[in-house]
Design a protein around this motif. Structure first.
Motif, PDB file in Angstrom:
ATOM      1  N   LYS B 103       0.827  -1.211   0.000  1.00 33.65           N
ATOM      2  CA  LYS B 103       0.000   0.000   0.000  1.00 33.65           C
ATOM      3  C   LYS B 103       0.862   1.262   0.000  1.00 33.65           C
ATOM      4  O   LYS B 103       0.577   2.226  -0.709  1.00 33.65           O
ATOM      5  CB  LYS B 103      -0.886  -0.050   1.250  1.00 33.65           C
ATOM      6  CG  LYS B 103      -1.674   1.211   1.538  1.00 33.65           C
ATOM      7  CD  LYS B 103      -2.495   1.049   2.831  1.00 33.65           C
ATOM      8  CE  LYS B 103      -3.067   2.387   3.297  1.00 33.65           C
ATOM      9  NZ  LYS B 103      -3.646   2.318   4.647  1.00 33.65           N
ATOM     10  N   GLN B 104       1.920   1.262   0.810  1.00 31.11           N
ATOM     11  CA  GLN B 104       2.748   2.465   0.910  1.00 31.11           C
ATOM     12  C   GLN B 104       3.507   2.702  -0.391  1.00 31.11           C
ATOM     13  O   GLN B 104       3.565   3.830  -0.897  1.00 31.11           O
ATOM     14  CB  GLN B 104       3.716   2.375   2.095  1.00 31.11           C
ATOM     15  CG  GLN B 104       3.055   2.079   3.446  1.00 31.11           C
ATOM     16  CD  GLN B 104       1.923   3.025   3.805  1.00 31.11           C
ATOM     17  OE1 GLN B 104       1.775   4.108   3.204  1.00 31.11           O
ATOM     18  NE2 GLN B 104       1.085   2.625   4.742  1.00 31.11           N
ATOM     19  N   ASN B 109       4.552   6.489  -0.985  1.00 28.50           N
ATOM     20  CA  ASN B 109       5.142   6.443   0.357  1.00 28.50           C
ATOM     21  C   ASN B 109       6.213   5.362   0.445  1.00 28.50           C
ATOM     22  O   ASN B 109       6.379   4.716   1.479  1.00 28.50           O
ATOM     23  CB  ASN B 109       4.053   6.182   1.407  1.00 28.50           C
ATOM     24  CG  ASN B 109       3.191   7.399   1.654  1.00 28.50           C
ATOM     25  OD1 ASN B 109       3.678   8.528   1.573  1.00 28.50           O
ATOM     26  ND2 ASN B 109       1.932   7.189   1.939  1.00 28.50           N
ATOM     27  N   TYR B 112       8.525   4.892   3.271  1.00 29.95           N
ATOM     28  CA  TYR B 112       7.964   4.381   4.517  1.00 29.95           C
ATOM     29  C   TYR B 112       7.550   2.912   4.365  1.00 29.95           C
ATOM     30  O   TYR B 112       6.784   2.397   5.177  1.00 29.95           O
ATOM     31  CB  TYR B 112       6.746   5.212   4.933  1.00 29.95           C
ATOM     32  CG  TYR B 112       7.063   6.680   5.121  1.00 29.95           C
ATOM     33  CD1 TYR B 112       7.619   7.136   6.312  1.00 29.95           C
ATOM     34  CD2 TYR B 112       6.818   7.609   4.105  1.00 29.95           C
ATOM     35  CE1 TYR B 112       7.917   8.481   6.478  1.00 29.95           C
ATOM     36  CE2 TYR B 112       7.125   8.947   4.267  1.00 29.95           C
ATOM     37  CZ  TYR B 112       7.666   9.385   5.457  1.00 29.95           C
ATOM     38  OH  TYR B 112       7.962  10.717   5.622  1.00 29.95           O
ATOM     39  N   PRO B 114       6.940  -0.689   4.863  1.00 30.04           N
ATOM     40  CA  PRO B 114       7.196  -1.490   6.059  1.00 30.04           C
ATOM     41  C   PRO B 114       7.709  -2.891   5.728  1.00 30.04           C
ATOM     42  O   PRO B 114       8.084  -3.639   6.632  1.00 30.04           O
ATOM     43  CB  PRO B 114       5.813  -1.577   6.720  1.00 30.04           C
ATOM     44  CG  PRO B 114       4.843  -1.445   5.598  1.00 30.04           C
ATOM     45  CD  PRO B 114       5.511  -0.636   4.512  1.00 30.04           C
TER      46      PRO B 114
END
Lengths: 360, 360
Positions: B103-104, B109, B112, B114
């Motif tokens: 998703k990031q 993103n 970020y 993860p």
């Protein structure tokens, strides 16, 4: 009916004896053109009341009558009042004045007014030197901006705690986008937190209650939570890493709080907003704790008049009400309630009742 | 020209001797379908390089060649590369990989992510066990997503520091609304901060430089600042109470930092975003410090590919360039530069040059 010159209420003399209440008369501020006199019918007991009278927030103007979740009747309105009608049922919350003219006041940020703020109790009026006294009393005298009409659908005793606890939860939810498609967490299932769950759900967010044990799980689900996280359980944060858009931290204490674990549950640029004001020394925050998901940490102070009216209407429309335990106002009832508040023994708010009997 | 199997660069063996650089050969990761080989022409010296080799950020994979403000030539592109053409002048910044699928990553993103992140130096590739080596070297091998075409208008030596310092300042500015009608402050006038001033102004914000003394005032104004605040002066925050929409904190240290005074300058719900990662233990933050203006505190990590391209285009369009001091790469030049960085003796960035001479 003669207008009151004074009010009568229950005062505490200082932190040494903060569960000893004394029934006394005290002066109201001079009646102004925009003021409303409210004859009180009920008042919630807020965590702030306990922090204040027990000295946890530092020195205060004693003797003091606290209480700022007030419902009553507008019995007199000043000649320039347009927002409130005489005879209307109204509420008064934790703040009772701001300058009304600055950028913040004109922008629905009156609870952040840097020029002048008066709390409903414990603040000193600059002109008269009178210290404001709260709602464990017969009357308050309040500027109309800080007096709110209560929709008919709402019950007096159940709506009272919304005037502070409810708004404190509601404002950061709406200011930070709680709504459909958002995952919202509420930490701390007390007076504020139980409204947080109720309102987050009512606003359409996926709502999670976050508490230490599972003791309040059934209540949380009944309040509208979609899920429940018990932080006493191993690996509690793991299923939620990087997923919350917003968490409202309603915890009343920061003792033993492992903030980094909570923050690991935040989505990128998610927001962690505290509304409690713990008495402890604060938490150490390193940029390193914030950088892995670019989370934002903030705090929120009450809410605007506009938000108060919006919240009350939402509650009326959706049939929401505070979960309250009623306690008759008086020396004994107050002592008992404050002692139980100190222990966290209330689900989820006390409302003081029986005003007519005590004050006539 | 044969493709490189190895790169040659200047490594440090550990924090005990972090100003001693050793010229060595080291293996590059196996060449992948999406990889680009970059023959390096210049590299900025970032504060991160110093934190890393001096051990300030903790244990690292030594021996290590640092450097992540890289400009060079794409000399080989993998068969699936579409973003970069062979022969193009390109840059590589501080991050060199993320999962690309979460998703990031799909949401701009990627810094970020993860799931998986590789720094340009000091990270270990899971498959080969090879530790990534940075730009104080002849070549880097990097996934195309992390390789950026450099617009012709930008000079190699002046643009190099934008690849980390520049982007680190630019991303939080655009993510937090810096633009016309906004008042933006930049704390700390170093490598990142000087770009912060330049970009905040270029984005149209009212831009204030915030530094200890007046020593850098003339520079700040030349960089585009509209105003200057010297925090060594009595009452420095007073004229700015409750007025900043955004402050980017680029300070490299949090020692003696009175955060509450800085925060008092923030407008309601203003944002205080840290991009430095001080080596100290962090700061104590109480909800009480945040509540008077509902300020948000956050941190920001680099910036997305999209933001990198946007920044480079803005710099090209507006003729912006880093203020750099050029230093020839080599044992001596590096030792000198790192020692001066430690003392903060640079205005405002070193760029290593002379790669052709040293590496052929």
């Amino acid at each position: 009916m003669p207008y009151p010159e004074e009010a009568e209420g229950f005062q505490v003399d200082g932190p040494e004896n903060f569960t000893e209440f004394h029934k006394r008369h005290f002066k109201l501020k001079p009646f102004g053109d925009y003021d409303v006199d409210v004859k009180i019918e009920a008042c919630g007991i807020c965590g702030s009341d306990v922090h204040t009278i027990s000295g946890g927030w530092g020195a205060q103007n004693f003797p003091l009558c606290v209480g700022h979740e007030i419902i009553g009747r507008a019995i007199r309105v000043g000649p320039k009042v347009t927002l409130i009608k005489e005879g209307e049922r109204v509420g008064v919350g934790a703040q009772s004045y701001s300058c009304g003219k600055c950028k913040q006041c004109l922008n629905d940020n009156e609870t952040y007014c840097p020029v002048e703020q008066m709390d409903t109790y414990g603040s000193k009026w600059a002109d008269s030197g009178i210290v404001s006294q709260g709602g464990y009393s017969s009357h308050v005298r309040t500027h109309e901006h800080w007096v709110f009409p209560i929709p008919d659908a709402l019950e007096t005793n159940a709506v009272a705690p919304m005037l502070c606890a409810g708004l404190t939860a509601f404002s950061p939810l709406v200011r930070n986008g709680a709504g459909p498609g958002k995952k919202v967490g509420i930490v701390g299932l007390g007076g504020i937190g139980h409204f947080g769950i109720m309102f987050a759900k009512a606003l359409g967010a996926e709502t999670w209650a976050i508490s230490r044990s599972r003791a309040k799980e059934a209540d949380a689900l009944k309040l509208g939570a979609d899920g429940y996280i018990a932080t006493a359980e191993e690996g509690w944060e793991k299923p939620h890493l990087c997923s919350f858009d917003l968490i409202i931290n309603c915890a009343n204490s920061s003792k033993g709080f492992d903030l980094a674990r909570y923050l690991s549950m935040m989505d990128v640029h998610g927001r962690w907003i505290s509304v409690g004001l713990p008495e402890e020394e604060g938490q150490v925050i390193k940029a390193q704790n914030l950088i892995s998901n670019g989370v934002l940490i903030g705090a929120s102070h009450l809410g605007s008049r506009r938000e108060m009216l919006q919240m009350l209407q939402l509650a009326a429309d959706k049939g929401l009400k505070g979960w309250v335990e009623e306690i008759p106002i008086g020396e004994e009832g107050l002592k008992d309630a404050i002692q139980r508040m100190k222990k966290g023994d209330v689900r989820y708010r006390f409302t003081l009742t029986g005003y007519e009997k005590v004050f006539g």
